[in-house]
Design an enzyme around this catalytic site. Sequence first.
Site, PDB file in Angstrom:
ATOM      1  N   ALA A 167     -23.518  60.136  27.896  1.00 63.96           N
ATOM      2  CA  ALA A 167     -22.649  58.680  26.854  1.00 63.96           C
ATOM      3  C   ALA A 167     -21.887  59.736  26.316  1.00 63.96           C
ATOM      4  CB  ALA A 167     -23.916  58.273  26.272  1.00 63.96           C
ATOM      5  N   TRP A 169     -19.929  59.203  23.983  1.00 63.79           N
ATOM      6  CA  TRP A 169     -19.833  59.142  22.774  1.00 63.79           C
ATOM      7  C   TRP A 169     -20.817  61.199  22.399  1.00 63.79           C
ATOM      8  CZ3 TRP A 169     -25.247  60.298  20.851  1.00 63.79           C
ATOM      9  CH2 TRP A 169     -26.052  59.885  21.923  1.00 63.79           C
ATOM     10  N   CYS A 170     -21.638  61.587  23.379  1.00 66.97           N
ATOM     11  CA  CYS A 170     -21.956  62.417  23.279  1.00 66.97           C
ATOM     12  C   CYS A 170     -21.092  63.997  23.249  1.00 66.97           C
ATOM     13  CB  CYS A 170     -23.315  62.095  24.071  1.00 66.97           C
ATOM     14  SG  CYS A 170     -24.655  64.169  24.993  1.00 66.97           S
ATOM     15  N   TYR A 171     -21.730  64.337  22.334  1.00 71.91           N
ATOM     16  CA  TYR A 171     -21.147  65.994  22.448  1.00 71.91           C
ATOM     17  C   TYR A 171     -21.389  67.100  23.821  1.00 71.91           C
ATOM     18  CZ  TYR A 171     -19.826  70.672  21.381  1.00 71.91           C
ATOM     19  OH  TYR A 171     -20.336  72.100  21.313  1.00 71.91           O
TER      20      TYR A 171
END
Length: 483
Positions: A167, A169-171
Amino acid sequence: MVSSTKIKSVDFYRKIPRDLTEASLSGAGLSIVAALIMVFLFGMELSSYLEVSTTTAVIVDKSADGDFLRIDFNISFPALSCEFASVDVSDVLGTNRLNITKTVHKFPIDPHLMATGTEFHSGLALHNINHGEETKEELPDGAIPLTSGSFESYTHHFPILVVNFYAPWCYWSNRLKPNWEKAANIIKQRYDPESDGRVLLGSVDCTQEAALCRKNHVQGYPSIRIFRKGSDLREDHGHHEHESYYGDRDTDSIVKMVDGLVAPIHPETHAVALDGISNDTVKHLKKAPVTGGCRVEGFVRVKKVPGNLVISAHSGAHSFDSSQMNMSHVVSHLSFGRMISPRLLTDMKRLLPYLGQSHDRLDGKAFINQHEFGANVTIEHYLQIVKAEVITRRSSEEHSLIEEYEYTAHSSVAHTYYLPVAKFHFELSPMQILITENPKSFSHFITNLCAIIGGVFTVAGILDSIFHNTVRLIKKVELGKNI
């Protein structure tokens, strides 16, 4: 020597010769009635002797400081993968235990709560992962972007397809991206897709291909999955049985993992060699979940203070989309206190009328989130627990027969800005119920039994004497009139 005549003089029950006694019909009838009354009263007294009388009192909980309370549970989550299901415990004294695994077992289940495989063991797979050095270097894309339309064709074309479900947005996804692209370029040069054709690295953006990620039960980002051509294809809407990679995520580890997967495959025929995959590769691979549900069962021990039992998705190397997490669950069993042995269970059946019978209040109940895909909903249960202790005096020494923990439950569904969880908040009452058994002594039973026999016999004798003398008196009066 004492003569027999002197011994006979102390006889309390002197005998009347049978020739001097007279039997009567009325006496016989009264004797039968007296015998029946004796049998009836004997049965009543025996029943009273066998019946256990109890006294109930409310006292301050006598638990010693340092005592622990056992919580047994069996809870099914149709939409929480065993890959990330975590059981956590915390309390007001600062205890915070995450992802308890020693006494907790997880089994994958389908939406109908039926088991679909053996117990899932995560081990240390989701922790202590080497992510390599963090870099912002821009690298050319090496991994092939996959979509719902192209995914099937690639899985049928390449013997090994390694996919990164991520994803943006995932760190952790962004942390993996440069290593993944660098590894993909190395693999592309080492195993050219056109001339070699044994392996391909791809990527799936789960924000754009949500249906594809759900189909493969991807709940945490990033998830690295290995798809094998041929035998892994099931007749379940085209779903592939595949594996998950839980090893280090630096470039060298990814390349080494792919080399281990490709090594057994012949470059021309694509046939798999008999020696198979190396042990170094296998230890980081586990069968990926074929369903998205999990049954969590086992027990934990907690301090006897207010606290929480929380079941949620947890990982030290993955991120979760809270809007997609659905914490609906069915409670098959939830109880407090030690498990009851068969011997004590027999006594408990006798004592149940004196207990509240609320030690299984949540058993068999379902708590379903009606929102599509989860929608940030947490399901909470507030449990108030009361200890009931039964003391028995059936033996010469007083001892505790059983400790029973009963509870009341209030449940609620609430929206949250954080990751949704299933929370069981428990709070023990400072008071406890003390139930004491008071059985009757055997000497009391024998005394009452003698009183019944002697009393009925005496009363029957008095009635017989009254009846007999009355009859004689009537006869004398009639005889006097005739004279």
